[in-house]
Enzyme design. Sequence first.
Site, mmCIF file in Angstrom:
data_model
loop_
_atom_site.group_PDB
_atom_site.id
_atom_site.type_symbol
_atom_site.label_atom_id
_atom_site.label_comp_id
_atom_site.label_asym_id
_atom_site.label_seq_id
_atom_site.Cartn_x
_atom_site.Cartn_y
_atom_site.Cartn_z
ATOM 1 N N CYS A 85 1.157 -1.492 0.561
ATOM 2 C CA CYS A 85 0.074 -0.112 0.397
ATOM 3 C C CYS A 85 1.227 1.245 -0.276
ATOM 4 O O CYS A 85 1.243 1.033 -0.768
ATOM 5 C CB CYS A 85 -1.313 -0.530 1.291
ATOM 6 S SG CYS A 85 -2.422 1.164 0.676
ATOM 7 N N HIS A 111 -3.532 -5.505 0.905
ATOM 8 C CA HIS A 111 -2.972 -5.387 2.664
ATOM 9 C C HIS A 111 -3.275 -7.381 2.051
ATOM 10 O O HIS A 111 -4.052 -7.973 3.222
ATOM 11 C CB HIS A 111 -3.976 -4.274 3.713
ATOM 12 C CG HIS A 111 -3.696 -3.482 3.475
ATOM 13 N ND1 HIS A 111 -2.199 -3.066 4.112
ATOM 14 C CD2 HIS A 111 -4.233 -2.390 2.485
ATOM 15 C CE1 HIS A 111 -2.667 -1.642 3.960
ATOM 16 N NE2 HIS A 111 -3.419 -1.842 2.971
ATOM 17 N N GLU A 132 -1.188 -8.601 5.047
ATOM 18 C CA GLU A 132 -0.912 -8.823 6.369
ATOM 19 C C GLU A 132 -2.450 -8.597 6.915
ATOM 20 O O GLU A 132 -2.928 -9.256 8.044
ATOM 21 C CB GLU A 132 -0.165 -7.592 7.071
ATOM 22 C CG GLU A 132 -0.787 -6.542 7.275
ATOM 23 C CD GLU A 132 -1.099 -5.755 5.770
ATOM 24 O OE1 GLU A 132 -0.935 -6.395 4.875
ATOM 25 O OE2 GLU A 132 -1.399 -4.446 5.805
#
Lengths: 802, 257
Positions: free
Chosen positions: B95, B202, B204
Amino acid sequence: MIFTEKAVFRQVPLLELDGMALFELSKEMKLSLSEEDMLAVQTYYRESGREPTDVELEVIAQTWSEHCKHRIFSAEISHQTAAGEEVVDGLFKTYIKLPSEEIFACKPGFVLSAFHDNAGFIKLDEERAICLKVETHNHPSALEPYAGANTGIGGVVRDILGAGLGAKPVANIDVFCFGAPDTPQAVIRGEDVIHPLGIMRGVVRGVRDYGNRMGIPTTGGAIQFDPAYIYNPLVYCGTAGVIHIKDITKEMSSGLKIIALGGRTGRDGLKGATFSSAALDTDSHEEDQTAVQIGNPIEEKKVADCILAARDESLITFLTDCGAGGFSSAAGEMLSDVGGEIFLERCPLKEPGLESWQVFISESQERMVLAVEPERVARIKELAGIYGTEATVIGQSDGSGILRVWHHGELVCELDNNRLHNPPRQLRKSRWMPPAPESNHAWNDENLGASLEEVLGDFNICSRAPVIREYDHEVQGNTLLKPLAGACGDAPQDASVIGIDGSDKSMSIALSLLPEWGKYNPYRMGKACVDECIRQLVLTGGDPDQAAILDNFCVGNPDDPEELGALVEACKGIAEAALAYGAPFVSGKDSFYNYFETEDGAVSIPTTCLISGIAVVHDRARVTGASLRRSDSVLCLLGEGSGLMGGSIYARRHGITTAEVPDIDCAGALDRYRLLARAIKGGQVLSAHDLGEGGLGVAVAEMGFSLQGGMEIDIDQVDAPASATAAQRLFEETGGRILLEVASDQVEALRSHFSTHSCKIIGHSSSAHENLVITDATGTRLVEAKLSSLKEIWKNGLKAYY
Amino acid sequence: MARQPHAILLKFPGTNCDAETARALEAVGFTSEILPTSQLGPDSLENADLLMLSGGFSYGDYVMAGRLAQLRVEERLSASLHGFVAEGGFVLGVCNGFQILTKLGLLPAGSLIENTSGRFICRWTRLQVKNRDAAPLTYLPDTFELPIAHAEGRFVAAEGMAEEYFKDGLVTLTYIDDVNGSDHQIAGLQNLEGNVFGLMPHPERFLYRQHHYDPDWKAPANDHWGWGYHFFRGIYDHVTGAKVFESCTTTEPSSSG
């Protein structure tokens, strides 16, 4: 770096003034203090044998403001109803504090802190506690929606950072009340009043830009639309936090250094606390702009990183945020008992030329105040450097019991808290004697399908997706139940569930507000809000016996006995329900004077009560959504209807204001929620959706928006009085009810589990079609519509405007 | 047993996905260190196997996203960063990190500009693997899902360049739906050597199965991990030189642990 160059303050002679002149002085200085308050101030200075300084008067005005002292919630109120007159010995004490303390006593060790700190904490597990705080930022948002909402978030996040020795903010919630986005311009009768659509866009962007940049997921919220909010939009900002239990307790002592951390001080945000304690008028839009500020989320993020690091190194002895009243209230909180000194010339400024009082009460954003042992100052400054912010020692505590503020060697403020005490208690009158509701409404509906479509597209029901998608609701990587979820990722949920790092437990966050109900029956509104909040916490996986709630009231003109009367009634309702559910209040806030003098007279908001809550979720594998998962499951409706339509979206769409608002049996509901929690724990429930606004019709359609199968229900299987029409069964909003999706082999076990409650099989999902089919007992098809078409209507309700 | 690989996560003022990214890296076997950029020096990367630029809003992104962070990195780290990359150290940008790596010129030339909708978008997206050899994609099926959350995620490149990037294998991931207006729906890129990787989604945020919006989502190995775990596992294998015994080229579950 900029500092002041000299002290600028003056004596304000008031010892010789009479009451009228004192009140004139209060108005002239915009202190928002009453004649009675000013007389109390005069008495203090007569005893002191001197005249006050302007700094002292500003400090007293801030600390005694409605915003800081909640004087209406402390007032003695003589309340008149049809049953006679009663005296309420303080709304806060009677309806918030006492019931909560009763609950604390029944649940030892559960509530770890309530009412005295920035936020109340409940126990999550053996090591951690969770908290929630909700604030309003109504007046700033009316004048400058973007900045008002922006700083509203910033302020409540600092509340959490300043709770205990620093809680970590883990989720935001945002609740708005606006005029409808399609309000015709001609309806708006006031100069410079911003159109509701402009308010909405500005507020949403303000929330977005602060929450997203700070890296706090915005996981929940609500929007209410009503013309009564055109002039006074409501903006509630909430933040949930997590802390280690050992970091909850903090205590001031003498010999500590007082440190200002974060942003610098400027003229922005002067007198916010007194400003927000008065009504808005057209002049507000011109004059009060200095009370509204622009937020800087990156500064606050740096401050947050620094505080959490300092906390983890056990460097902080006491901590509070700089909110309303700026340094004066922070210093007041820290030093009013122990005593100490502040040196204004040490405060770093944004701009030169500030007067003494301006430095002391400025509400410039992104500032926190810490008290630390002298030997820890160096490390705090080092951490501030590492995280790119600023820490400045501005004073110390000294054990004198007196707050002294120095400016370039001159004593500009000296207040003895032992003598200044609280402001005089207000005596108020309230009255609640509404007309009796009528029961002669026919509630016949020849086209329920069309009605359902209308309700699904209603501004108060339709999807908030355009708003929700602008908020990062996943940052921090712990959002287990998202605001939009289900198999397509876009169906509404009843609460959000946040995983907690390092714990096997999670936190459910829910909220409820029903301002339409409050127009007719604020007492039942209060009960229903508590009920809905608890219900949502439980059906998403929360423990009904480990839940805590917050009350946030917004009221129009409290000087009007009717409006104050509605507040008293609402407080009675929430108190009764909180006790019945065993869900204590751990924090709350109120906002008054939400009325506006239009060209056609004053317009007040309806008494608006937001109940928000948190609950412990024991098992993240049992987090339960509100969306259909199978095409061969059974739909059960838990809880009984009453057939009462008052306050419902349906009644509202038909312009009916005389129908009776439903009541709720809280004790019965709690028993049901406990059983439900056990059923969820046992894996007997596939999905669960609360019946709220829009009733069963909306609940069943929304459940189907995951598009996992068709749905068929028989409206006559719904538990309601025999006389209830199909429209009543489909659209009444009686509380305590939950729609359950259950695997067919679990149905019998589930029904016997709920044997003491109404648990009716009202239908099933189907793989044979993709429709929502609603029939009556004769098999007549009352509604037959493609779920995907209903979903489009629901999804697109706000699209044209946002 | 060799030492655990070490990840340095740069923390600019406004970086806000560092904690959950560190959690994900540790879950696959890295040790991690979150390094505020005020502490950044020429030696900062000495012990690093992975340089991680996490998501967030570095310096608020008030100038073009990632621009101030780029200047900061060039000022504090320039030579050692290029040395680190030249020696094969792995750099991942998610990002805002992707935006910064693009600004730094470590990824194929282009810009990440405002989404065509003009709005911040937070939602889940379906992704298509475009380069099977990209290390982070080793264990991922041809199509999989990750969440996005950005206002400036629309990748644009000079006329004709995006096509070149596809030919050269630099495009690693594309969006299956057009979520932000990116050229050819590009979602992720890597450098020619394959040791600098950037993506807008993302990983994560999909570490655990329960991060998925659908409660019925089935983890590939029927365990509690989401696709993000497998994404970081691929990086772990790359930096440790672990031999890849199995890779997942279909949507069928792989048997991983």
